[in-house]
Design an enzyme around this catalytic site. Structure first.
Site, mmCIF file in Angstrom:
data_model
loop_
_atom_site.group_PDB
_atom_site.id
_atom_site.type_symbol
_atom_site.label_atom_id
_atom_site.label_comp_id
_atom_site.label_asym_id
_atom_site.label_seq_id
_atom_site.Cartn_x
_atom_site.Cartn_y
_atom_site.Cartn_z
ATOM 1 N N HIS A 28 0.840 -1.196 0.000
ATOM 2 C CA HIS A 28 0.000 0.000 0.000
ATOM 3 C C HIS A 28 0.868 1.237 0.000
ATOM 4 O O HIS A 28 2.019 1.231 0.444
ATOM 5 C CB HIS A 28 -0.952 0.016 1.194
ATOM 6 N N CYS A 29 0.320 2.345 -0.552
ATOM 7 C CA CYS A 29 0.951 3.651 -0.447
ATOM 8 C C CYS A 29 0.109 4.480 0.509
ATOM 9 O O CYS A 29 -0.572 3.928 1.373
ATOM 10 C CB CYS A 29 1.092 4.304 -1.821
ATOM 11 N N MET A 30 0.072 5.792 0.349
ATOM 12 C CA MET A 30 -0.648 6.623 1.310
ATOM 13 C C MET A 30 -2.159 6.479 1.198
ATOM 14 O O MET A 30 -2.878 6.667 2.170
ATOM 15 C CB MET A 30 -0.257 8.093 1.115
#
Length: 496
Positions: A28-30
Site C-alpha cells: 500500500h501507499c498513502m
C-alpha cells in the site's frame, strides 16, 4: 473505524479480486491498496467500486484500490491476513451484501481513466512508476522525521528545552543520513534483485571513508550523489547479479555472485556513479532555484495547473526523487508547496459542485465525505468521485491549482523562498513541515494565502464555467429518491 470494520472491508474486497489464490503481492501507499494479480479477468471492477469504503480503482502495473489515508494502512494488514488464512484453508468472513449506489458518475470516471491509461502506458512512464514504488515506502519516515525537525527548529527559535533539542535533531537527521541505504534496498527489491545487496552497494555512498578516494580529479565526499546515486548503484547491482546468476555455476553461486555483485557495482559507484549523480543532483537544485527566482509566477502557474493530471495518472510519485534530492541539498523542497495548490483548486471546485447541484443528494454525500481528505491534500477521492467523471470541473479545478501555484511562485520570485522539510502531506497537513529563510510568519502567511487563492479560483471557475445547461439539467436531480428500494443505475449525464 473499528478493527472489525477494517477487517470487514478487507473481507469484502478479497472475493471481488479473485480470492486468495489470485493474489501474488500486497502493498500500500498513502491512499491505495496495491495488489498483484495472477488473472486480471477474475476482478469484479463494478462490484469493487460499489463498496462504501472504496473510493475508486486504478488498473496499472498493480491493481490499485483507493481507500484513502489512514484507512488503507489499517485495511492492508487485515487483507494480508485474510489472504494467508485463505491459502491455509481457514474459513473467511462472508461477503457482505452488495450496497446500492448511484454508479453513473463512477462508471464514466472509470471509462476516462481506462482511456487515459491506455494512451499513457509507455515504457518510460511505466519505468517512472517503478521508480516511484521505490520511494513510496519511505514516505512515513520522511513525514515523521520532517515534523520532528520542524519541532526542533521551533524550540531552538523560542529558546525552550535546550537539552532536548540535540536529541530531536539526532532523531530527525538519522534517517536522512542513511536514506541512500534504504533507497538502494528498495531499488534492488523492485527490480528483482537481492534487496540486501542493493542496500550494501548504496551504503558505499554514505561511508565516511569515500573522502579518501579520488574520481575525475576530485576527492569524493560522503553522500555525494544522494538518492539518485543510490538508485543507480542498486540498479547496476541488480544487472550484475542477474548476469552472475546466469553464468556462475550453482556450486559457487553463494560465494561468487554476492562478491562480484558488490565489487563490480561498488567500483562503478565509486569511480563513476557518485560523481555523475552528484552533478545531476546539483543541476536539479540549481535549476529549481533558478526557475522560481526568475519565473516564479509562471512556473507556479504551470506546475500547479498540471499537477492534478499527474495525480490522476499516478505519475506524481515520480517526482519523489526530485523532492528528496532538494531536501538533501537545502533541507526542504521548494516545489511541494506549489504543487500542493492543485489540491486547493480541487477542493474549491468540489464545493462549487456541491452548491450548484442542491438536489443531487448522492453526489453531495460523496463530496461531504471526501472534502476532509481534500483539505488535508489527498485529492484522489475528489478526483475519482467528483471532478474527473464530470469532466469540466476537473479542468476548472486545474485552473484553481494554477492560480494558487502562481501566487506562491510569485513570492518565491520576490525573494521569499520556502519549502517543505518532508514529502507526503499536502493541504493543511503541510503547515507543520514548512520552512523558509524569511521566518515562519511570512512562510505560513504566503502558503495560507496560496491555499485561499486556490480555493476561491477553483470555486469561481467551476461555479461559472464548470457546467453546461444540459449537464445541470441532467445532474441537478435526485438520482436515488428511494435509496432503500432503488436498484437501477443513475442516468448518465451529458458531459461536454
Amino acid at each position: 473505524m473499528s478493527p472489525d470494520t477494517h477487517r470487514a472491508t478487507a473481507a469484502a474486497i478479497l472475493p471481488l479480486v479473485g480470492g486468495p489464490d489470485n493474489i501474488t503481492s500486497v502493498a500500500h501507499c498513502m491512499t491505495r491498496l496495491r495488489i498483484g494479480l495472477r488473472d486480471r479477468a477474475l476482478v469484479q471492477d463494478e462490484s469493487l467500486k460499489a463498496l462504501p469504503a472504496v473510493l475508486g480503482v486504478v488498473d496499472d502495473d498493480t491493481y490499485q484500490i483507493v481507500l484513502g489515508p489512514g484507512a488503507v494502512a489499517r485495511v492492508t494488514p487485515e487483507f494480508e491476513a485474510l489472504v494467508e488464512e485463505g491459502r491455509a484453508g481457514e474459513p473467511r468472513a462472508a461477503e457482505p451484501p452488495r450496497p446500492v449506489t448511484a454508479a453513473g458518475l463512477a462508471d464514466r470516471g472509470a471509462a476516462l481513466r481506462e482511456a487515459r491509461k491506455a494512451r499513457n502506458a509507455t515504457p518510460l512512464k511505466l519505468f517512472l512508476r517503478r521508480v516511484a514504488n521505490i520511494f513510496v515506502p519511505l514516505i512515513p519516515a520522511l513525514i515523521g522525521c520532517g515534523i520532528i525537525a520542524g519541532l526542533a527548529g521551533v524550540l531552538t527559535n523560542l529558546g525552550w528545552l535546550p537539552t532536548l533539542v540535540p536529541a530531536l535533531a539526532a532523531i530527525a537527521s538519522g534517517f536522512m543520513s542513511l536514506i541512500a541505504v534504504f533507497v538502494g534496498y528498495n531499488t534492488a527489491k523492485e527490480f528483482g534483485g537481492t534487496a540486501i545487496l542493493g542496500g550494501a552497494v548504496a551504503a558505499i555512498i554514505v561511508f565516511p571513508g569515500v573522502a579518501k578516494i579520488e574520481a575525475f580529479g576530485e576527492h569524493l565526499s560522503p553522500g555525494q550523489g544522494g538518492v539518485l546515486g543510490a538508485l543507480a548503484a542498486a540498479y547496476l547491482a541488480v544487472r550484475v547479479e542477474r548476469l552472475c546468476r546466469r553464468w556462475v555455476p550453482e556450486a559457487l553461486d553463494a560465494l561468487v555472485t554476492p562478491t562480484l555483485t558488490v565489487l563490480v557495482a561498488g567500483l562503478a559507484t565509486l569511480f563513476g556513479l557518485m560523481f555523475l549523480a552528484g552533478e545531476v543532483s546539483a543541476a536539479i537544485g540549481a535549476f529549481a532555484t533558478w526557475l522560481l527566482a526568475h519565473g516564479g509566477a509562471f512556473a507556479g502557474l504551470v506546475l500547479g495547473g498540471l499537477f492534478l493530471p499527474l495525480v490522476m495518472l499516478g505519475l506524481h510519485q515520480a517526482l519523489i526523487p526530485i523532492h528528496t534530492t532538494l531536501i538533501e541539498q537545502n533541507g526542504y523542497t521548494v516545489l511541494l508547496p506549489i504543487l500542493a495548490m492543485a489540491g486547493a483548486g480541487q477542493v474549491g471546485a468540489a464545493i462549487a459542485v456541491y452548491v450548484r447541484l442542491p438536489r443531487n443528494r448522492s453526489l453531495r454525500t460523496t463530496i461531504r465525505s471526501a472534502l476532509p481528505a481534500g483539505f488535508l491534500g489527498v485529492g484522489e477521492p475528489l478526483i475519482y468521485g467528483v471532478s474527473l467523471p464530470l469532466g469540466r470541473p476537473f479542468v476548472t479545478a486545474c485552473v484553481g491549482g494554477a492560480a494558487g501555484g502562481a501566487f506562491v511562485g510569485l513570492f518565491n520570485q520576490l525573494g521569499v523562498a520556502f519549502g517543505s522539510t518532508a514529502i507526503g502531506p499536502s493541504g493543511w497537513a503541510l503547515f507543520p513541515l514548512l520552512h523558509g529563510g524569511s521566518g515562519m510568519g511570512p512562510t505560513l502567511a504566503i502558503y495560507g494565502g496560496g491555499l485561499a487563492v486556490g480555493y476561491l479560483v477553483g470555486f469561481l471557475a467551476t461555479y461559472f464555467f464548470g457546467f453546461t445547461r444540459q449537464m445541470l439539467a441532467d445532474l441537478d436531480t435526485d438520482p436515488d429518491p428511494e435509496p432503500t428500494s432503488t436498484t437501477e443505475p443513475a442516468k448518465q449525464p451529458a458531459l461536454t
